[in-house]
Each structure stands twice: as structure tokens, then as C-alpha cells.
Design a protein around this motif. Structure first.
Motif, PDB file in Angstrom:
ATOM      1  N   LEU A   1       0.821  -1.210   0.000  1.00  0.00           N
ATOM      2  CA  LEU A   1       0.000   0.000   0.000  1.00  0.00           C
ATOM      3  C   LEU A   1       0.855   1.261   0.000  1.00  0.00           C
ATOM      4  N   THR A   2       1.864   1.313   0.854  1.00  0.00           N
ATOM      5  CA  THR A   2       2.664   2.535   0.959  1.00  0.00           C
ATOM      6  C   THR A   2       3.554   2.742  -0.263  1.00  0.00           C
ATOM      7  N   THR A   3       4.061   1.664  -0.847  1.00  0.00           N
ATOM      8  CA  THR A   3       4.886   1.802  -2.054  1.00  0.00           C
ATOM      9  C   THR A   3       4.062   2.362  -3.202  1.00  0.00           C
ATOM     10  N   ALA A   4       2.850   1.867  -3.369  1.00  0.00           N
ATOM     11  CA  ALA A   4       1.990   2.364  -4.445  1.00  0.00           C
ATOM     12  C   ALA A   4       1.668   3.837  -4.248  1.00  0.00           C
ATOM     13  N   LEU A   5       1.284   4.217  -3.029  1.00  0.00           N
ATOM     14  CA  LEU A   5       0.854   5.597  -2.788  1.00  0.00           C
ATOM     15  C   LEU A   5       2.030   6.570  -2.720  1.00  0.00           C
ATOM     16  N   ALA A   6       3.239   6.063  -2.568  1.00  0.00           N
ATOM     17  CA  ALA A   6       4.411   6.940  -2.589  1.00  0.00           C
ATOM     18  C   ALA A   6       4.694   7.470  -3.986  1.00  0.00           C
ATOM     19  N   ALA A   7       4.227   6.760  -5.002  1.00  0.00           N
ATOM     20  CA  ALA A   7       4.393   7.200  -6.402  1.00  0.00           C
ATOM     21  C   ALA A   7       5.847   7.533  -6.724  1.00  0.00           C
ATOM     22  N   GLY A   8       6.744   6.673  -6.285  1.00  0.00           N
ATOM     23  CA  GLY A   8       8.155   6.861  -6.587  1.00  0.00           C
ATOM     24  C   GLY A   8       8.897   7.760  -5.636  1.00  0.00           C
ATOM     25  N   ARG A   9       8.196   8.395  -4.700  1.00  0.00           N
ATOM     26  CA  ARG A   9       8.865   9.268  -3.734  1.00  0.00           C
ATOM     27  C   ARG A   9       9.525   8.437  -2.642  1.00  0.00           C
ATOM     28  N   ASP A  10      10.612   8.945  -2.112  1.00  0.00           N
ATOM     29  CA  ASP A  10      11.275   8.319  -0.974  1.00  0.00           C
ATOM     30  C   ASP A  10      10.759   8.993   0.292  1.00  0.00           C
ATOM     31  N   LEU A  11       9.682   8.463   0.835  1.00  0.00           N
ATOM     32  CA  LEU A  11       9.046   9.086   1.988  1.00  0.00           C
ATOM     33  C   LEU A  11       9.731   8.637   3.271  1.00  0.00           C
ATOM     34  N   PRO A  12      10.072   9.566   4.146  1.00  0.00           N
ATOM     35  CA  PRO A  12      10.733   9.175   5.394  1.00  0.00           C
ATOM     36  C   PRO A  12       9.782   8.439   6.318  1.00  0.00           C
ATOM     37  N   GLY A  13      10.295   7.445   7.018  1.00  0.00           N
ATOM     38  CA  GLY A  13       9.502   6.737   8.012  1.00  0.00           C
ATOM     39  C   GLY A  13       9.559   7.467   9.337  1.00  0.00           C
ATOM     40  N   PRO A  14       8.780   6.999  10.314  1.00  0.00           N
ATOM     41  CA  PRO A  14       8.803   7.629  11.640  1.00  0.00           C
ATOM     42  C   PRO A  14      10.145   7.412  12.316  1.00  0.00           C
ATOM     43  N   PRO A  15      10.545   8.300  13.211  1.00  0.00           N
ATOM     44  CA  PRO A  15      11.802   8.111  13.948  1.00  0.00           C
ATOM     45  C   PRO A  15      11.761   6.807  14.727  1.00  0.00           C
ATOM     46  N   PRO A  16      12.930   6.192  14.977  1.00  0.00           N
ATOM     47  CA  PRO A  16      12.961   4.950  15.757  1.00  0.00           C
ATOM     48  C   PRO A  16      12.288   5.137  17.117  1.00  0.00           C
ATOM     49  N   GLY A  17      11.416   4.201  17.462  1.00  0.00           N
ATOM     50  CA  GLY A  17      10.746   4.264  18.753  1.00  0.00           C
ATOM     51  C   GLY A  17       9.509   5.126  18.783  1.00  0.00           C
ATOM     52  N   ALA A  18       9.206   5.816  17.676  1.00  0.00           N
ATOM     53  CA  ALA A  18       8.027   6.680  17.653  1.00  0.00           C
ATOM     54  C   ALA A  18       6.763   5.833  17.622  1.00  0.00           C
ATOM     55  N   PRO A  19       5.639   6.367  18.126  1.00  0.00           N
ATOM     56  CA  PRO A  19       4.384   5.620  18.069  1.00  0.00           C
ATOM     57  C   PRO A  19       4.026   5.272  16.630  1.00  0.00           C
ATOM     58  N   GLY A  20       3.494   4.093  16.433  1.00  0.00           N
ATOM     59  CA  GLY A  20       3.100   3.674  15.101  1.00  0.00           C
ATOM     60  C   GLY A  20       2.950   2.174  15.035  1.00  0.00           C
ATOM     61  N   PRO A  21       2.523   1.645  13.899  1.00  0.00           N
ATOM     62  CA  PRO A  21       2.224   0.213  13.793  1.00  0.00           C
ATOM     63  C   PRO A  21       3.378  -0.699  14.182  1.00  0.00           C
ATOM     64  N   PHE A  22       4.618  -0.253  13.978  1.00  0.00           N
ATOM     65  CA  PHE A  22       5.751  -1.154  14.167  1.00  0.00           C
ATOM     66  C   PHE A  22       6.607  -0.795  15.380  1.00  0.00           C
ATOM     67  N   ALA A  23       6.043  -0.031  16.299  1.00  0.00           N
ATOM     68  CA  ALA A  23       6.795   0.406  17.481  1.00  0.00           C
ATOM     69  C   ALA A  23       7.169  -0.749  18.392  1.00  0.00           C
ATOM     70  N   LEU A  24       6.439  -1.865  18.315  1.00  0.00           N
ATOM     71  CA  LEU A  24       6.724  -3.028  19.173  1.00  0.00           C
ATOM     72  C   LEU A  24       7.105  -4.248  18.335  1.00  0.00           C
ATOM     73  N   SER A  25       7.705  -4.003  17.187  1.00  0.00           N
ATOM     74  CA  SER A  25       8.009  -5.103  16.264  1.00  0.00           C
ATOM     75  C   SER A  25       9.294  -5.838  16.589  1.00  0.00           C
ATOM     76  N   GLU A  26      10.151  -5.254  17.443  1.00  0.00           N
ATOM     77  CA  GLU A  26      11.446  -5.860  17.766  1.00  0.00           C
ATOM     78  C   GLU A  26      11.384  -6.511  19.145  1.00  0.00           C
ATOM     79  N   PRO A  27      11.482  -7.841  19.230  1.00  0.00           N
ATOM     80  CA  PRO A  27      11.340  -8.524  20.520  1.00  0.00           C
ATOM     81  C   PRO A  27      12.287  -8.035  21.609  1.00  0.00           C
TER      82      PRO A  27
END
Length: 283
Positions: free
Chosen positions: A170-196
């Protein structure tokens, strides 16, 4: 009398989103969001092992599917679902009432700071809801305080983004070729607890022990066909089109439709996803 939500300053942006347009969109499409995660429902409740008299806290309850199911499994207990979203809680209350689950109640609260009764819950659960706290240390300390000794915590969180094709597609398609920055490490978001390793440090520091991390994968349902899924995704992620000119916007929308069409199946548009089912016990 109308109560004012008491929220941690660190969660101000989350309150703005979830008690605003984002939460309203989730409330409007409650059935679709529940269906998207339906593949995780059985393992989630197998891990939760809700007892018939358990006192259950559902963190980030949304429109209440997990709360209602917990209530069915704890007919002599109680369930409290908390969320930031007024709109989603309205749906949750209505559906619990329609289901005849009078012992399932809901409250608008910031679980990071809310004054839950100390040791008031046998089980704390959360389906993809704990990743959005502004201060994860404070949040898990507060949840530990609310959990009785030897009580349990069960949460479903996303594995890293690279293992979640739904997100990348989804994000690759909607980026339309742009290099969009992700959230800072540890910031709230879907993957904030992805690292055990990070989660272990957070939970042990908060007062939990006996941690378990079980990987699960399941397809997420986004719509009956590409057109249906496209409307739904644009409604949720249309903000990603900001800053694009007409050509870029058209490219993004076309790329998204093509990606969704490639994932059409007889069961609908399905995209792979991967989660951790995390369990822990209160010391």
C-alpha cells in the motif's frame, strides 16, 4: 455530565487522530477492520485463555470485537474496553448492548495514564493497540499496576514492516516513486513493538515476567474486489497523496489499483501480514 478525556501530553497526536477523522473512519468501517484481522482471532483467544470469572481489560478496544468475545468467555467476570475514540466507543457500546453483554462496558481513556484500580484485572489484552503510546515505558508500567500478581498480558503486535506485505504494497503504491521518510525509531506507530528485544526490555522493566513471542502470519482482507479495496484504502491512506501534482496522484492511484488487482482471489483482496503474539505474567 460530559467528562473530559485526561490524556498524557506525549499522546496528544494520537488523541487528535483517533478521536478525530481516523477514529471516525474506523467506526464507519468497523466490520471491514474486524474482518481484516479475523485470521488472528483464534490464536489470540487461545493464548488469552479467558476464564469464566476473569476481570479483563481490553486496551485500544476500538469498536469492541475483542471485548465482546472476552465477555462471552467470561460470563461471570467483567470486561472493560478502553480507547481514545469517541466514535469507535459509540459503536462498541451499541454492539455489546445488542449482544446482551451487560458485563462488558467501555470507557474513553488514555491507558498510559488512566487510574485503573490497582491489581484490578486478571487479564489485560490488546489486539494491535499497544503500539501507539507516546511513552511505552509509562504505559506498560501503568498496565502492570492494573494487573494482579500472576495476572497475564496478551497482545498482538505487528512484526517489522519488511515482513508485512500489506504495508509495503500500500505505501509503495501511494508513494508514487517518492522516498518518503519513516517515523523516527521508537516513535508511536504500527511497528513500534516489532522488535522482541525492545519489547522484552519494556515489559520486564514494567514488572512482567515469563515473556513469550509467537510468530503468526495470516492474510488480511481488504475488500471484495480491487475496486472495493481501492475505495477503502484511499479513504484510510489518502493523506499520503498530499504534495503530489495531478500526474503523480493519478500514478499513485493507478499503481494502488494494479497492486490490489494482483491480489484478487475468490475470497476477496488478500494481502499477507505477520504478527507477534506476546504473552507475559505480572510478577
Amino acid at each position: 455530565m460530559t467528562r473530559t478525556l485526561q490524556a498524557a501530553p506525549a499522546n496528544a497526536e494520537q488523541v487528535k487522530a483517533w478521536d478525530g477523522e481516523e477514529g471516525a473512519y474506523w467506526a464507519e468501517h468497523a466490520d471491514r477492520y474486524d474482518r481484516a484481522l479475523r485470521g488472528y482471532l483464534t490464536p489470540f483467544f487461545e493464548a488469552a485463555a479467558v476464564g469464566p470469572a476473569d476481570r479483563v481489560l481490553d486496551v485500544g478496544c476500538g469498536t469492541g470485537e475483542i471485548s465482546r468475545e472476552a465477555g462471552r468467555r467470561a460470563p461471570r467476570g467483567s470486561v472493560l474496553g478502553v480507547d481514545l475514540s469517541t466514535a469507535m466507543l459509540r459503536v462498541a457500546r451499541q454492539r455489546a448492548e445488542e449482544a446482551g453483554l451487560g458485563h462488558v462496558r467501555f470507557e474513553q481513556a488514555d491507558a498510559q495514564i488512566h487510574l485503573f484500580p490497582e491489581g484490578g484485572f486478571d487479564l489485560v489484552v490488546s489486539r494491535t493497540g499497544t503500539m501507539f503510546f507516546g511513552d511505552l515505558d509509562a504505559a506498560f508500567r501503568n498496565l502492570a499496576r492494573a494487573t494482579r500478581p500472576d495476572g497475564r498480558l496478551v497482545q498482538l503486535v505487528w512484526q517489522p514492516a519488511v515482513r508485512n506485505e500489506w504495508f509495503l504494497t500500500l505505501t509503495t503504491a501511494l508513494a508514487a516513486g517518492r522516498d518518503l521518510p519513516g517515523p523516527p525509531p521508537g516513535a508511536p506507530g504500527p511497528f513500534a513493538l516489532s522488535e522482541p528485544d525492545r519489547v522484552r526490555a519494556l515489559l520486564t522493566g514494567a514488572g512482567f515476567t515469563g515473556l513469550g513471542f509467537e510468530p503468526f502470519a495470516a492474510p488480511m482482507h481488504f475488500g471484495t474486489d480491487a475496486d472495493d479495496a481501492h475505495r477503502f484504502v484511499v479513504g484510510q491512506l489518502g493523506w499520503m497523496l498530499e504534495g503530489l501534482d495531478d500526474t503523480g496522484r493519478a500514478r499513485a492511484l493507478d499503481d494502488l489499483h494494479a497492486a490490489l488487482r494482483a491480489r484478487e482471489t475468490p475470497e476477496g483482496v488478500l494481502l499477507p501480514s505477520a504478527t507477534w503474539l506476546i504473552t507475559a505474567t505480572r510478577r
